[in-house]
Design a protein around this motif. Structure first.
Motif, mmCIF file in Angstrom:
data_model
loop_
_atom_site.group_PDB
_atom_site.id
_atom_site.type_symbol
_atom_site.label_atom_id
_atom_site.label_comp_id
_atom_site.label_asym_id
_atom_site.label_seq_id
_atom_site.Cartn_x
_atom_site.Cartn_y
_atom_site.Cartn_z
ATOM 1 N N GLY A 164 49.872 -23.739 -17.004
ATOM 2 C CA GLY A 164 50.326 -22.516 -16.164
ATOM 3 C C GLY A 164 49.388 -21.606 -15.769
ATOM 4 N N PRO A 165 49.489 -20.598 -14.762
ATOM 5 C CA PRO A 165 48.711 -19.637 -14.308
ATOM 6 C C PRO A 165 48.044 -18.812 -15.348
ATOM 7 C CG PRO A 165 50.953 -19.081 -13.735
ATOM 8 C CD PRO A 165 51.054 -20.394 -14.466
ATOM 9 N N LYS A 166 48.662 -18.751 -16.270
ATOM 10 C CA LYS A 166 47.641 -17.915 -17.446
ATOM 11 C C LYS A 166 46.531 -18.728 -17.998
ATOM 12 C CE LYS A 166 51.515 -14.612 -18.764
ATOM 13 N NZ LYS A 166 52.355 -14.343 -19.704
ATOM 14 N N THR A 167 47.036 -19.865 -18.090
ATOM 15 C CA THR A 167 45.863 -20.930 -18.894
ATOM 16 C C THR A 167 44.642 -21.171 -17.882
ATOM 17 O OG1 THR A 167 46.863 -22.753 -17.806
ATOM 18 C CG2 THR A 167 47.821 -22.180 -19.828
ATOM 19 N N GLN A 168 44.746 -21.028 -16.746
ATOM 20 C CA GLN A 168 43.684 -21.161 -15.655
ATOM 21 C C GLN A 168 43.323 -22.604 -15.569
ATOM 22 O OE1 GLN A 168 40.338 -18.590 -15.574
ATOM 23 N NE2 GLN A 168 41.652 -17.172 -16.867
ATOM 24 N N ILE A 169 44.132 -23.568 -16.320
ATOM 25 C CA ILE A 169 43.960 -24.945 -15.912
ATOM 26 C C ILE A 169 44.303 -25.468 -14.805
ATOM 27 C CG2 ILE A 169 44.660 -27.287 -16.719
ATOM 28 C CD1 ILE A 169 45.090 -25.966 -19.650
ATOM 29 N N SER A 170 43.356 -26.153 -14.152
ATOM 30 C CA SER A 170 43.683 -26.583 -12.716
ATOM 31 C C SER A 170 43.206 -27.851 -12.524
ATOM 32 C CB SER A 170 42.829 -25.755 -11.813
ATOM 33 O OG SER A 170 41.467 -25.608 -11.682
ATOM 34 N N ASN A 171 42.043 -28.295 -13.099
ATOM 35 C CA ASN A 171 41.855 -29.637 -12.788
ATOM 36 C C ASN A 171 40.808 -30.157 -13.790
ATOM 37 O OD1 ASN A 171 41.010 -32.271 -11.471
ATOM 38 N ND2 ASN A 171 40.202 -31.228 -9.574
ATOM 39 N N SER A 204 30.568 -21.887 -7.859
ATOM 40 C CA SER A 204 31.523 -22.441 -8.859
ATOM 41 C C SER A 204 32.374 -21.613 -9.670
ATOM 42 C CB SER A 204 30.548 -23.168 -9.783
ATOM 43 O OG SER A 204 31.241 -24.001 -10.783
ATOM 44 N N GLN A 205 33.601 -22.023 -9.915
ATOM 45 C CA GLN A 205 34.432 -21.309 -10.743
ATOM 46 C C GLN A 205 34.562 -22.366 -12.034
ATOM 47 O OE1 GLN A 205 37.863 -19.550 -8.937
ATOM 48 N NE2 GLN A 205 36.409 -19.071 -7.096
ATOM 49 N N ASP A 206 33.965 -23.567 -11.918
ATOM 50 C CA ASP A 206 34.257 -24.100 -13.266
ATOM 51 C C ASP A 206 33.758 -23.414 -14.602
ATOM 52 O OD1 ASP A 206 34.350 -25.917 -11.088
ATOM 53 O OD2 ASP A 206 33.183 -27.243 -11.776
ATOM 54 N N ALA A 207 34.778 -24.001 -15.425
ATOM 55 C CA ALA A 207 34.508 -23.259 -16.835
ATOM 56 C C ALA A 207 34.806 -24.100 -17.943
ATOM 57 C CB ALA A 207 35.397 -22.055 -16.721
ATOM 58 N N ILE A 256 40.981 -26.002 -29.034
ATOM 59 C CA ILE A 256 41.041 -27.291 -27.854
ATOM 60 C C ILE A 256 40.105 -26.350 -26.966
ATOM 61 C CG2 ILE A 256 42.400 -28.077 -25.831
ATOM 62 C CD1 ILE A 256 44.659 -28.111 -27.597
ATOM 63 N N VAL A 257 39.184 -27.336 -26.410
ATOM 64 C CA VAL A 257 38.072 -27.045 -25.533
ATOM 65 C C VAL A 257 38.442 -27.874 -24.143
ATOM 66 C CG1 VAL A 257 35.657 -27.195 -24.799
ATOM 67 C CG2 VAL A 257 36.156 -26.558 -27.045
ATOM 68 N N VAL A 258 38.645 -27.212 -22.910
ATOM 69 C CA VAL A 258 38.970 -27.833 -21.929
ATOM 70 C C VAL A 258 37.603 -27.649 -20.791
ATOM 71 C CG1 VAL A 258 40.362 -28.134 -19.954
ATOM 72 C CG2 VAL A 258 41.388 -27.412 -22.044
ATOM 73 N N GLY A 259 37.249 -28.754 -20.164
ATOM 74 C CA GLY A 259 36.311 -28.763 -18.873
ATOM 75 C C GLY A 259 37.053 -28.542 -17.755
ATOM 76 N N ASN A 260 37.188 -27.321 -17.317
ATOM 77 C CA ASN A 260 38.136 -27.054 -16.065
ATOM 78 C C ASN A 260 37.290 -27.009 -14.707
ATOM 79 O OD1 ASN A 260 40.954 -26.449 -15.663
ATOM 80 N ND2 ASN A 260 39.612 -24.639 -14.659
ATOM 81 N N ARG A 261 37.572 -27.723 -13.877
ATOM 82 C CA ARG A 261 37.086 -27.686 -12.535
ATOM 83 C C ARG A 261 37.964 -27.202 -11.419
ATOM 84 N NH1 ARG A 261 33.963 -32.977 -9.827
ATOM 85 N NH2 ARG A 261 33.103 -32.886 -11.931
ATOM 86 N N VAL A 262 37.267 -26.029 -10.635
ATOM 87 C CA VAL A 262 37.793 -25.454 -9.531
ATOM 88 C C VAL A 262 37.159 -25.668 -8.282
ATOM 89 C CG1 VAL A 262 38.892 -23.365 -8.558
ATOM 90 C CG2 VAL A 262 38.883 -23.606 -11.142
ATOM 91 N N ASP A 263 37.566 -26.776 -7.537
ATOM 92 C CA ASP A 263 36.585 -27.047 -6.213
ATOM 93 C C ASP A 263 36.578 -26.086 -5.181
ATOM 94 O OD1 ASP A 263 35.797 -29.683 -7.073
ATOM 95 O OD2 ASP A 263 37.783 -30.329 -6.766
ATOM 96 N N THR A 264 35.486 -25.614 -5.173
ATOM 97 C CA THR A 264 35.378 -24.428 -4.195
ATOM 98 C C THR A 264 34.524 -25.033 -2.905
ATOM 99 O OG1 THR A 264 33.232 -23.989 -5.209
ATOM 100 C CG2 THR A 264 35.193 -22.523 -5.916
ATOM 101 N N GLY A 294 25.225 -22.033 -15.544
ATOM 102 C CA GLY A 294 24.775 -23.111 -14.796
ATOM 103 C C GLY A 294 25.849 -24.253 -14.435
ATOM 104 N N ILE A 295 27.265 -23.911 -14.823
ATOM 105 C CA ILE A 295 28.097 -24.989 -14.775
ATOM 106 C C ILE A 295 28.700 -25.118 -13.381
ATOM 107 C CG2 ILE A 295 30.576 -25.420 -15.641
ATOM 108 C CD1 ILE A 295 29.874 -23.943 -18.175
ATOM 109 N N ILE A 296 28.309 -26.287 -12.807
ATOM 110 C CA ILE A 296 28.712 -26.500 -11.507
ATOM 111 C C ILE A 296 29.023 -28.058 -11.727
ATOM 112 C CG2 ILE A 296 28.076 -26.970 -9.065
ATOM 113 C CD1 ILE A 296 26.151 -24.527 -9.270
#
Lengths: 298, 440
Positions: free
Chosen positions: A123-130, A156-159, A143-151, A183-185
């Motif tokens: 959901g939107p609050k989680t910021q989980i996108s990809n 990069s907004q990867d997190a 729980i650790v999530v490697g989250n990617r936001v394609d820009t 440095g996360i891209i």
């Protein structure tokens, strides 16, 4: 990718080595886009997502050839669309997986067939996108999530998103590691060293662009080689890694996966562009005694 | 190398002295940065050399680093203690031009296309030197999959299965790090490619979206597809090999049968500029594993159309069907059956749960995880590209059973291991067996 298989190599293999076994074939059910897999030593099982089949497979630990899965989670109730990656929480006997639909889904480890997840995080609050990486710190209940936001570029907004292990629904992460100093891209596979409360993350650090309507940049630019970064599970914000494996001596170009072997003081990285498995001996990464009190950078 | 070892040793001493993850950890200023002196091509080649994949020395690559000047960062530019990598080509697909006596193979391991004389073969354990090798940054090739030839124009066509997402066209007579003659942007996960010379069209199979995308043969850049076969009626499931049969005006497709959890979006070219895309509005129906199949469509098929024929069922023995080749002269279809290391030949008009008319399989054949197959009707031969071995094999077209190949074309010395990496995406450690697991 176009040749789906799981290959096993002796830990001490070096050079042009023959796999000790290869899991492949129609009956094994594996497909391309395996961006995560987990070996569960306690139950001697390999757990792997099948992106193109919307499924999670549990294979025997010693699977070889076309050995069929022990269990398959698949079907409309599961919420699995195109799962890329997963992790097994051995302590709590759960499979934590990417649904392929911008959410994390949790199943009992022994689940099979078309069953609903016991928890869903999205959901939107989680910021989980990809989701490109998932890990569980069962000791610290995270729980650790490697989250990617394609820009589509070098911004990069990867997190690394950090949630409570039992979070469910649309809840905000308790920690977000993101920003230029990280440095996360293009983040990929993540793992957790529970004993030392560390996150190991694979950073490709080069931009590939799968946006449907946009041109592709050249992926051959070695100016932007990737790295393995290490953060604390208590890190938050735009913070540099605590440790890196990065640079020309490492040989890494586009690292896509990482695994750790604290007993032997080793970190393993798989590189997609150079089609190579790199094994680093870095005992200093595993010397820190188990502790949560690391200076509190949150 | 001596400088690198010196730096490495110095780095370890610093780390050991400082301890890991303390306020006294190695400062980031100790992390090595190499100045930019070389072109991108030379830097890439240097990286591959470091991975044991090249035999010519080059200086190391430039690095870009975030703003870590004030940070205390352990580790750094550390040489690996071990590297598993295959310095030899790994064959994916094969195409034969009998008119010009050329054989072309694709190599996703070293990101290359290799050209050989059609009659080239290893006399013993030695590798055969290629006539030409197209590879390097200028080519734009990444994880290339299938290959097709236009003998009339003397052009080589290939598609990227991953990262690159391009269709590239090269002239026969090029060698080395060269730019393609034409580039066409194609959907992500393209696998098969075939040219219909009668229609002057190209068919491309795309795995995840489960579609066949058709372009004009001279399409380039961001040209839109002419039409697309896609939708639940098509029976397409993780399609791989494709043949656009110009003689019979049919499109023949090999399917693994995987269906992801989202319904395929029916339709033709409405999915976007290049074709492809799952369509976010398509309903979630749950994943399925269907049986592998060979499906056949009219050459002008478009949208969500059912196949006119479908080879599928237990009698077929299909097991991860990869590339296919249609022999219009003898009305047969050859299938590279990767899952059981066989080649299965079916009647071209076969339909339903039918057994192949011939199967080439067994220890004498040397077939190991075949990905590519090509029938050379003019010379009455059948070519196989082995992914599980560093060989291409040539059989008599009518070969059957456990028979030795007529010729073996090695691209590595006999017995050289085949690592088999192809854009590997993850890694895990099996502590019970002391093994490292790597999925492609």
């Amino acid at each position: 990718m176009s040749e789906p298989r799981i290959s096993a190599f002796a830990r001490l293999a070096n050079g042009n080595a023959k796999p000790t076994r290869v899991i492949a074939g129609q009956t094994a059910r594996v497909s391309r886009t395996m961006h995560g897999l987990f070996y569960n030593a306690k139950n001697d099982e390999i757990v792997v997502p099948v992106a193109l089949g919307g499924a999670i497979l549990t294979l025997p630990g010693g699977a070889n050839g076309g050995a069929p899965p022990l269990r398959i989670i698949q079907g409309p109730k599961t919420g699995l669309v195109q799962p890329d990656t997963l992790y097994v929480d051995v302590l709590h006997d759960e499979i934590v997986a990417d649904s392929g639909n911008d959410s994390v889904v949790v199943f009992p480890r022994t689940a099979s067939g078309d069953i609903e997840p016991i928890r869903t995080l999205g959901g939107p609050k989680t910021q989980i996108s990809n989701i490109y990486g998932i890990a569980v710190d069962a000791v610290h209940n995270l729980i650790v999530v490697g989250n990617r936001v394609d820009t589509g570029g070098r911004t990069s907004q990867d997190a690394i998103l950090i949630f409570n292990r039992t979070d469910t629904g649309d809840v905000a992460p308790r920690g977000i590691i993101t920003g230029p100093r990280t440095g996360i891209i293009k983040i990929r596979q993540v793992v957790v060293d529970e004993d030392r409360a560390q996150i190991f993350a694979t950073i490709k650090n080069n931009f590939e662009n799968y946006e449907f309507e946009q041109e592709r940049p050249s992926p051959w630019n070695p100016d932007r080689t990737g790295f393995i970064g290490v953060w604390s599970i208590t890190d938050n914000g735009d913070v540099p890694p605590r440790g890196v494996i990065k640079g020309p001596a490492t040989g890494l170009v586009w690292p896509a996966g990482v695994a750790i072997n604290p007993v032997n003081g080793e970190v393993y990285a798989i590189d997609s562009v150079s089609n190579a498995l790199f094994m680093f001996r870095v005992p200093e990464f595993f010397k820190r005694p188990p502790s949560m009190s690391d200076g509190g950078r949150r | 190398m001596a400088r690198r070892l010196l730096l490495l040793c110095a780095g370890y001493v610093l780390l050991l002295a400082a301890g890991w993850w303390t306020s006294a950890a190695t400062p980031s200023s100790a992390v090595r940065r190499t100045p930019a002196l070389l072109s991108p091509e030379a830097r890439l080649l240097a990286l591959e050399r470091d991975n044991g994949c090249l035999d010519t020395a080059s200086p190391a690559a430039i690095q870009s680093w975030p703003d870590w000047a004030a940070a205390h960062i352990a580790g750094g530019d550390i040489a690996p203690s071990r590297v598993v990598s295959d310095p030899y080509p790994t064959l994916h697909s094969v195409a034969v031009d009998a008119d010009h006596d050329r054989v072309i193979v694709t190599d996703p391991n070293r990101h290359a296309i290799w050209a050989y004389e059609r009659t080239a073969s290893s006399k013993g354990a030695e590798a055969v030197t290629a006539l030409a090798g197209i590879r390097g940054p200028s080519t734009g090739m990444m994880f290339i999959a299938a290959v097709a030839l236009d003998p009339r124009a003397k052009e080589i066509y290939t598609v990227d299965n991953d990262i690159g997402d391009r269709l590239m066209v090269f002239p026969y007579d090029v060698d080395g790090n060269v730019k393609p003659k034409r580039v066409l942007s194609v959907p992500h996960q393209a696998w098969g490619i075939s040219i219909n010379p009668a229609r002057r069209e190209i068919a491309v199979s795309v795995e995840g979206p489960r579609e066949i995308v058709v372009y004009a043969q001279d399409a380039s850049g961001t040209d839109r597809p002419l039409r697309m076969i896609r939708g639940p009626k098509t029976g397409l499931g993780d399609p791989h090999g494709v043949v656009f049969d110009g003689v019979n005006n049919e499109i023949v497709v090999a399917n693994h049968g995987n269906q992801n959890g989202r319904q395929t979006a029916p339709g033709s070219v409405s999915g976007g500029r290049r074709g492809g895309g799952e369509g976010g509005a398509a309903p979630i129906v749950g994943g399925r594993f269907e049986e592998p199949s060979i499906t056949v469509y009219p050459g002008e098929a478009t949208g969500d159309v059912a196949p006119v024929r479908r080879i599928q069922g237990t009698k077929t023995g299909l097991n991860w069907p990869m590339a296919i080749s249609v022999d219009a002269a003898h009305d047969e279809v050859a299938v590279a059956n990767s899952g059981d290391s066989s080649i299965r030949i079916f009647g071209r008009a076969a339909d339903g749960d039918v057994a192949p008319v011939r199967v080439i399989k067994g220890p004498r054949t040397g077939i190991r995880g075949p990905m590519g197959v090509a029938i050379d009707a003019k010379n009455d031969e059948l070519w196989i590209a082995n992914y599980g071995d560093h060989t291409a094999l040539v059989f008599a077209r009518t070969a059957s059973g456990d028979v030795a190949p007529r010729r073996i074309l090695r691209n590595a010395p006999e017995g050289a291991p085949t690592v088999g990496f192809g854009n590997p995406g993850a890694v895990a450690y099996d502590s019970k067996r002391d093994e490292i697991l790597v999925p492609n």
